[in-house]
Design a protein around this motif. Structure first.
Motif, PDB file in Angstrom:
ATOM      1  N   TYR A 148      -0.948  -3.096  -8.244  1.00 15.90           N
ATOM      2  CA  TYR A 148       0.044  -2.924  -7.170  1.00 15.90           C
ATOM      3  C   TYR A 148       1.464  -2.885  -7.735  1.00 15.90           C
ATOM      4  CZ  TYR A 148      -3.056  -3.390  -3.129  1.00 15.90           C
ATOM      5  OH  TYR A 148      -4.003  -3.168  -2.162  1.00 15.90           O
TER       6      TYR A 148
ATOM      7  N   THR B 242      -9.129   2.479  -0.412  1.00 12.58           N
ATOM      8  CA  THR B 242      -7.774   2.039  -0.750  1.00 12.58           C
ATOM      9  C   THR B 242      -7.879   0.750  -1.551  1.00 12.58           C
ATOM     10  OG1 THR B 242      -7.691   1.043   1.451  1.00 12.58           O
ATOM     11  CG2 THR B 242      -6.519   3.113   1.153  1.00 12.58           C
TER      12      THR B 242
ATOM     13  N   GLU C 205       0.819  -1.219   0.000  1.00 12.52           N
ATOM     14  CA  GLU C 205       0.000   0.000   0.000  1.00 12.52           C
ATOM     15  C   GLU C 205       0.851   1.266   0.000  1.00 12.52           C
ATOM     16  OE1 GLU C 205      -3.226  -0.148  -0.424  1.00 12.52           O
ATOM     17  OE2 GLU C 205      -3.387  -2.316  -0.176  1.00 12.52           O
TER      18      GLU C 205
END
Lengths: 480, 358
Positions: free
Chosen positions: B192, B270, A102
């Motif tokens: 990602y 998120t 993240e």
């Protein structure tokens, strides 16, 4: 007061509750060494709960407090309040979470800025805000003062890289501001808190955003025979549509000092040096470098060097980063301001600073973040000569007024703190300041949290001649 | 009642003399600008126009009622743009409405959202005072950051009258790559991988069910090589959009209304929440923006279901258009701090919570 102090003493073990004069001395001042004040006590919490307890104690007994990290504030932001408590947060220096996927790091406020990038480096990530104090300054202090650095035009300031914070309000209440998301669906409460100079409470957990490290850097050093030409070159780079990560200018006094200090190999006879750094993906940077070369060639640079490897890049930056402490060696004392002007006014600002320097009979060296118009005039003086400090301060004030007059700001990154609060009225109207004060009082009706900072008025603490900060003498930090 | 102020002083006067006031810009987010009972609407189009713009500063100052389209045209003449990529440009959205709603678009991926580009603000608070915060230079640490506070403030903290923004040069050339993956899981893995890499994207969206949409921008001569690198990084070629097809694709998306019927909702999320959310949203028109930080969706089911979903995910949402009793749903984030700040700026509740028309 004694019973209150006794109550505070019971909250902390002896090594973390300091009241003896010898123990308090290191906390009497910060990097704005001209001011000092004696706190009632210093406490060194190690947990969020301990911070809550000391803030609640303060609220109960109406004792003002100042949170402090490494004490590198250049605006006197962490200067103690006479008779108040200093809450030293250096022991709250833990990394609480690193989430590589993240791209976030959750740290305690005493975590050191540069350490964030160090722990992220193995994963190809870094923390963008890079104030020059970054080897020692803490994230808590960076957050409170919305620290800047050399890359603000492109990447923004600390506020643009803080995602969330757990905050102890001056009432002792605990709130969570922001979230892990870059987006928000209500007012930006966190945005208000960051940069509030410790006037709204203490952050005990901070969530930071990490960025991928650029693939490649392209660093150019250009030498000019006048400061104006270097300033025009910055305007030309911007006009060409390039967006460099950093653009920095040093004048001849700064060049000479930096060269004497670290032998960066700068062209000594230059009247101004411009550093431009591009960064990004290889094919893009290679193409941008060709455009940049053309712009710099046309700008009248008489010598241009391009770093061929990371050693050469570090050498160019080493001189730049050493310039501050190096200039300090030219003089027993100096003041530094961090006013901002619109980029197109850089040339005018510099020539007016030169005239002011002559009029006040004090040398002024210039090292500045040209890309964002953030000046750093260093005003050289000798504190042992009667009257020089007040004259230097007056000159510094003239420079701040000049910045505001040209459409800029009294501070780009150091904050207002104790040092510049008298100049807030140059920038803001009575109504603006009264509204900010209403916000402050809504969160801190007794003005306990960092009382006496940012807002004009109030008494200034004792001013003493002290010379440079010890860390600064050691070349670890510098005033920009 | 509707008033149409043409000066900040008239906004001050309106706030002082009316019980409850609600500012309205272009009306592109009706859930935020439809008056409730006894609310006087301040139609802000009279406070319009760019006041200062020097392209070499990368800064402009404009009145809050200025339409985004006017700003974008002016910036484009100088090769610049609003990097936070606000929605509803052609539908008539204004700068003030965009800030008050806190809205950014796909290109926020490259340099940040509206909060990252607002530099200065002038507004009328609930006492009728005209207040300035921030400045008009790209770096400024003086005073409380009122400009950021106003982002997403929904007219609840003050009525915006003037705004200053940082802008950037628009990339000389852009290209868009659409890459379809077999599953959402694969899409997220690629997302990602990209987000943690030094590859610089102007947009990194997920178009459901499982297509990554990537926008590259920069110098034209470097773009082909960068596209090739991107394709080999993903080990997929994808579908390439270029030139007119590319710009019209993104222009179409700028109108969030085209997403679908129902309630238009913004969620701040998120990427790790996407799998959980997406399961509940399979039939909902939606788009994940900026590496999974932002989700716009068109909700056609009962509102209570979305509210419950958000609460279960610990998120809050903002309804931009469609009938709803109030625009904020899901969790009420940070009531303590928020109430104190709101009471300070609006002690008489002139801007009290919106009650969308019955």
């Amino acid at each position: 007061m004694n019973s209150a102090l006794g109550e505070l003493e019971r909250l902390f073990p002896p090594g973390r509750f300091l009241v003896k004069p010898g123990q308090l001395a290191p906390y009497e001042s910060d990097a704005l060494t001209a001011f000092r004040a004696r706190p009632l006590a210093v406490v060194l919490p190690e947990t969020h709960e301990e911070v809550v307890q000391v803030v609640r104690w303060s609220a109960r007994h109406q004792v003002p407090f100042v949170a402090r990290g490494s004490g590198t504030s250049l605006s006197g932001g962490s200067l103690p309040i006479d008779g108040g408590v200093v809450i030293g947060l250096n022991r709250m220096n833990k990394l609480l979470r690193l989430d590589v996927l993240e791209r976030i790091a959750v740290v305690q406020p005493g975590f050191i800025n540069l350490q964030v990038s160090s722990i992220a480096a193995p994963y190809g990530l870094y923390y963008a805000p890079d104030p020059s104090s970054q080897p020692v300054s803490t994230i808590g202090g960076n957050l409170a003062f919305n620290s800047g650095g050399a890359h603000c035009l492109k990447y923004g300031m600390t506020s643009n890289h803080v995602l969330a914070a757990r905050v102890v309000l001056p009432s002792g209440e605990v709130v969570e501001l922001g979230s892990q998301s870059l987006e928000n669906t209500g007012p930006d409460w966190l945005g208000l808190f960051v940069g509030s100079e410790g006037l709204m409470g203490i952050a005990t957990e901070v969530t930071l955003r990490l960025l991928p490290r650029p693939e490649i850097y392209h660093t150019v050093l250009a030498a000019y025979d006048s400061l104006a030409k270097a300033g025009d070159a910055v305007a030309a780079v911007v006009a060409s549509g390039l967006l460099p990560g950093a653009m920095e200018i040093m004048d001849s006094l700064a060049i000479e000092a930096a060269e004497a200090a670290v032998r960066a190999g700068y062209p000594l006879e230059a009247r101004a040096l411009l550093i431009v750094e591009l960064e990004g993906e290889v094919p893009q940077v290679e193409a941008e470098a060709r455009h940049l070369e053309a712009v710099i060639r046309a700008s009248g640079a008489y010598e241009v060097r391009v770093a061929q490897n990371s050693d050469e890049r570090m050498r160019i930056w080493k001189g730049r980063k050493a310039a501050f402490s190096a200039v300090g060696r030219l003089s027993p004392d100096y003041l530094v301001q961090d006013g901002v002007v619109p980029r197109s006014q850089l040339g005018r600002a510099l020539s007016e600073i030169e005239q002011l320097s002559t009029r006040y009979g004090l040398r002024v060296a210039n090292v500045f973040h040209a890309g964002d118009g953030n000046l750093h005039p260093l005003i050289l003086y000798n504190g042992r000569v009667e009257g020089e400090l007040p004259r230097a301060e007056e000159l510094a004030g003239e420079i701040l007024k000049l910045c505001v007059g040209l459409g800029g700001s009294i501070t780009g990154e150091h904050g207002v703190g104790m040092e510049k609060k008298a100049y807030m009225t140059e920038m803001f109207s009575e109504t603006d300041l009264a509204t900010m004060q209403r916000l402050r009082l809504a969160l801190d009706p007794l003005e306990l949290s960092n009382r006496g900072k940012m807002f004009p008025g109030g008494q200034a603490p004792a001013r003493v001649h002290q010379g440079a900060h010890p860390r600064e003498k050691g070349g670890v930090i510098s005033r920009e | 009642m509707t008033l149409r102020p043409t000066h900040a002083e008239e906004v001050q006067e309106a706030v002082r003399s009316h019980r409850r006031v609600l500012p309205r810009g272009g009306g592109t987010k009706p859930s935020l600008s439809t008056p409730g009972e006894n609310q006087t609407v301040l139609e802000m189009s009279g406070l319009s126009g760019v006041i200062e713009y020097n392209p070499s500063e990368y800064v402009f100052v404009a009145r809050a009622g200025t339409r985004l389209a006017e700003v974008e045209t002016l910036l484009a003449q100088n090769g610049q743009y609003l990097p936070f990529d606000p929605p509803f440009v052609e539908q008539g959205a204004t700068l003030g409405g965009t800030v008050a709603a806190g809205l950014s678009g796909p290109m926020r991926q490259r340099y940040g959202g509206v909060r990252d580009f607002i530099l200065g603000v002038q507004f009328v608070d609930g006492t009728g005072s005209l207040v300035r915060g921030g400045g008009k230079v790209v770096k400024n640490a003086a005073g409380f950051d009122l400009p950021k506070l106003m982002v997403g403030s929904l007219g609840r903290l003050g009525i915006l009258t003037e705004l200053a923004f940082k802008v950037f040069p628009f990339p000389r050339a852009t290209s868009t790559l659409k890459v379809a993956f077999p599953t959402l899981q694969d899409t997220l893995e690629a997302l990602y991988k990209l987000a943690g890499s030094p590859i610089e994207l102007y947009a990194l969206d997920i178009e459901p069910p499982s297509t990554l949409v990537l926008r590259l921008g920069g110098l034209a001569e470097a773009l082909p090589a960068r596209l090739e690198r991107l394709q080999s990084f993903l080990e997929m070629n994808g579908e390439l959009l270029q030139r007119e097809a590319e710009t019209s694709y993104w222009r179409g998306l700028n109108n969030l209304g085209s997403l679908g019927d129902g309630l238009l909702v913004k969620l701040a999320i998120t990427a790790d929440q996407i799998p959980g959310l997406d399961k509940a949203l399979l039939t909902t028109p939606r788009r994940y923006i900026s590496a999974g930080n932002l989700l716009y969706l068109a909700w056609e089911e009962p509102l209570e279901e979305l509210d419950a979903l958000l609460k279960s995910q610990g998120r809050s949402g903002l309804i931009l258009s469609g009938p709803a009793p109030q625009p904020k749903i899901g969790l009420d984030l940070e009531p303590v701090f928020g109430h104190k700040v709101t009471a300070a700026l609006d002690p008489q509740e002139k801007f009290a919570d919106l009650q969308v028309g019955s």
